[in-house]
Every structure is written in C-alpha cells, then in structure tokens.
Design a protein around this motif. Sequence first.
Motif, mmCIF file in Angstrom:
data_model
loop_
_atom_site.group_PDB
_atom_site.id
_atom_site.type_symbol
_atom_site.label_atom_id
_atom_site.label_comp_id
_atom_site.label_asym_id
_atom_site.label_seq_id
_atom_site.Cartn_x
_atom_site.Cartn_y
_atom_site.Cartn_z
ATOM 1 N N ARG A 182 0.737 -1.332 -0.160
ATOM 2 C CA ARG A 182 -0.016 0.172 0.102
ATOM 3 C C ARG A 182 0.796 1.319 0.092
ATOM 4 O O ARG A 182 0.370 2.363 -0.372
ATOM 5 C CB ARG A 182 -0.929 -0.068 1.267
ATOM 6 N N CYS A 183 2.199 1.157 0.293
ATOM 7 C CA CYS A 183 2.936 2.327 0.357
ATOM 8 C C CYS A 183 3.661 2.501 -0.767
ATOM 9 O O CYS A 183 4.513 1.521 -1.359
ATOM 10 C CB CYS A 183 3.965 2.021 1.744
ATOM 11 N N ILE A 184 3.957 3.579 -1.104
ATOM 12 C CA ILE A 184 4.731 4.146 -2.235
ATOM 13 C C ILE A 184 5.778 4.957 -1.773
ATOM 14 O O ILE A 184 5.727 5.960 -1.168
ATOM 15 C CB ILE A 184 3.880 5.011 -3.389
ATOM 16 N N GLU A 185 6.980 4.488 -2.423
ATOM 17 C CA GLU A 185 8.245 5.084 -1.823
ATOM 18 C C GLU A 185 8.709 5.896 -3.074
ATOM 19 O O GLU A 185 8.614 5.707 -4.182
ATOM 20 C CB GLU A 185 9.338 4.102 -1.615
ATOM 21 N N ILE A 186 9.355 7.275 -2.679
ATOM 22 C CA ILE A 186 9.935 8.294 -3.657
ATOM 23 C C ILE A 186 11.223 8.134 -3.679
ATOM 24 O O ILE A 186 11.851 8.418 -2.495
ATOM 25 C CB ILE A 186 9.243 9.639 -3.479
ATOM 26 N N HIS A 187 12.139 7.755 -4.655
ATOM 27 C CA HIS A 187 13.466 7.619 -4.556
ATOM 28 C C HIS A 187 14.030 8.497 -5.599
ATOM 29 O O HIS A 187 13.488 8.795 -6.751
ATOM 30 C CB HIS A 187 13.583 6.247 -5.260
ATOM 31 N N LEU A 188 15.292 8.944 -5.168
ATOM 32 C CA LEU A 188 15.939 9.813 -6.137
ATOM 33 C C LEU A 188 16.823 9.022 -7.226
ATOM 34 O O LEU A 188 17.278 8.260 -6.856
ATOM 35 C CB LEU A 188 17.027 10.279 -5.054
ATOM 36 N N LEU A 189 16.680 9.440 -8.294
ATOM 37 C CA LEU A 189 17.371 8.801 -9.475
ATOM 38 C C LEU A 189 18.689 9.535 -9.675
ATOM 39 O O LEU A 189 18.979 10.725 -9.095
ATOM 40 C CB LEU A 189 16.456 8.735 -10.549
ATOM 41 N N PRO A 190 19.558 8.877 -10.454
ATOM 42 C CA PRO A 190 21.118 9.268 -10.566
ATOM 43 C C PRO A 190 20.876 10.843 -11.305
ATOM 44 O O PRO A 190 21.684 11.771 -10.760
ATOM 45 C CB PRO A 190 21.574 8.536 -11.531
ATOM 46 N N LYS A 191 20.186 11.191 -11.985
ATOM 47 C CA LYS A 191 20.129 12.433 -12.436
ATOM 48 C C LYS A 191 19.812 13.594 -11.334
ATOM 49 O O LYS A 191 20.327 14.549 -11.232
ATOM 50 C CB LYS A 191 19.051 12.640 -13.739
ATOM 51 N N GLY A 192 18.753 13.238 -10.567
ATOM 52 C CA GLY A 192 18.479 13.962 -9.423
ATOM 53 C C GLY A 192 19.314 14.205 -8.476
ATOM 54 O O GLY A 192 19.935 15.139 -7.774
ATOM 55 N N GLU A 193 20.143 12.856 -8.228
ATOM 56 C CA GLU A 193 21.273 13.147 -7.214
ATOM 57 C C GLU A 193 22.287 13.811 -7.677
ATOM 58 O O GLU A 193 22.992 14.711 -6.827
ATOM 59 C CB GLU A 193 21.811 11.678 -6.972
ATOM 60 N N LYS A 194 22.617 13.793 -9.008
ATOM 61 C CA LYS A 194 23.723 14.616 -9.447
ATOM 62 C C LYS A 194 23.558 16.223 -9.433
ATOM 63 O O LYS A 194 24.196 16.842 -8.896
ATOM 64 C CB LYS A 194 23.949 14.326 -10.779
ATOM 65 N N LEU A 195 22.233 16.538 -9.554
ATOM 66 C CA LEU A 195 21.514 17.807 -9.609
ATOM 67 C C LEU A 195 21.637 18.424 -8.256
ATOM 68 O O LEU A 195 22.090 19.503 -7.871
ATOM 69 C CB LEU A 195 20.253 18.020 -9.960
ATOM 70 N N VAL A 196 20.907 17.658 -7.346
ATOM 71 C CA VAL A 196 20.975 18.166 -5.784
ATOM 72 C C VAL A 196 22.378 18.396 -5.083
ATOM 73 O O VAL A 196 22.591 19.207 -4.444
ATOM 74 C CB VAL A 196 20.180 17.152 -4.908
ATOM 75 N N GLU A 197 23.526 17.359 -5.596
ATOM 76 C CA GLU A 197 24.546 17.517 -5.061
ATOM 77 C C GLU A 197 25.359 19.094 -5.560
ATOM 78 O O GLU A 197 25.821 19.479 -4.895
ATOM 79 C CB GLU A 197 25.591 16.282 -5.363
ATOM 80 N N ALA A 198 25.165 18.860 -7.184
ATOM 81 C CA ALA A 198 25.595 20.312 -7.714
ATOM 82 C C ALA A 198 25.079 21.593 -6.955
ATOM 83 O O ALA A 198 25.818 22.522 -6.851
ATOM 84 C CB ALA A 198 25.494 20.422 -8.956
ATOM 85 N N ILE A 199 23.765 21.321 -6.858
ATOM 86 C CA ILE A 199 23.159 22.967 -6.246
ATOM 87 C C ILE A 199 23.366 23.070 -4.883
ATOM 88 O O ILE A 199 23.724 24.051 -4.364
ATOM 89 C CB ILE A 199 21.574 22.692 -6.455
ATOM 90 N N ALA A 200 23.488 21.663 -4.110
ATOM 91 C CA ALA A 200 23.896 21.983 -2.748
ATOM 92 C C ALA A 200 25.304 22.730 -2.695
ATOM 93 O O ALA A 200 25.531 23.443 -1.551
ATOM 94 C CB ALA A 200 23.773 20.791 -1.946
#
Length: 130
Positions: free
Chosen positions: A94-112
């Motif tokens: 019943r639970c939906i998990e939201i996962h970070l994909l490699p493209k998202g991870e790369k962007l969040v690291e660069a922006i952070a």
Amino acid sequence: MTQLSKQDFKNLSDLRYRLRVFQRASDEICKSHGLTALQYLLLLHLKGFEAREWATISELAEKLQSKHHATVMLIDRSSELGLVERRVSATDKRCIEIHLLPKGEKLVEAIAWQHRPELDHLKQEFPLAK
C-alpha cells in the motif's frame, strides 16, 4: 502578552532579511540548473531523509509544508524530468516510496555545493545552525 523591544524587532528583521537573501540566491542557483526551488527542495529532502534512501509522499509533503495533492504534482513533474521515481514498497504494497534517481542526485549535489558560501555566511551570523 509581553511587549517586544526595539532590539527584538531588529533581530526579527535581521533574521528575515538574511533568510530572504538566502532564498533569493537559492532561487537563482536552482534556476541556473533548470529547476524550480520546489523541485530542488524535493530532491534535497530525499537526499537528506534520515535513516533511509526514500520517503513517502506524506513525509515529503510535511518537509515541504505543502498539501498532499501539490506534492503529488511536484513528484509527477520531477518524475517526468527523470529526477525521482515511485516504487511500491517491498514490505507494504500500500506504501509508495519516492526515490532519488542518478540525474536527481547529481543535480541536488551540484546545487547544494553552490549553496555553501551562503550557508557558511548564515552559520557565522546565526551560530546555532550547525
């Protein structure tokens, strides 16, 4: 009700000013990477979620201080960009998990990383931020 002093108002004004300067700089950084500030916050909250590598929609809505349906729409747009994905939980279907994909991870690291100078400045002005 106790009356606030002039210094209290100055302190509140200074805090709100510094937060606004940070927010404005953050918005520009996000924009330079082709993201909205909310998309970045979604990625940031997923990357920084304590104890696991994913979060539920309800948990993200709380972190974003947003309505459930608005968070769903944000996740939809971010998913279309290949930044995050939904997965059915292995332990609770019943639970939906939201996962970070490699493209998202790369962007969040660069922006952070680009936020470091302003974050360091805030730490100097407000020592309780660790």
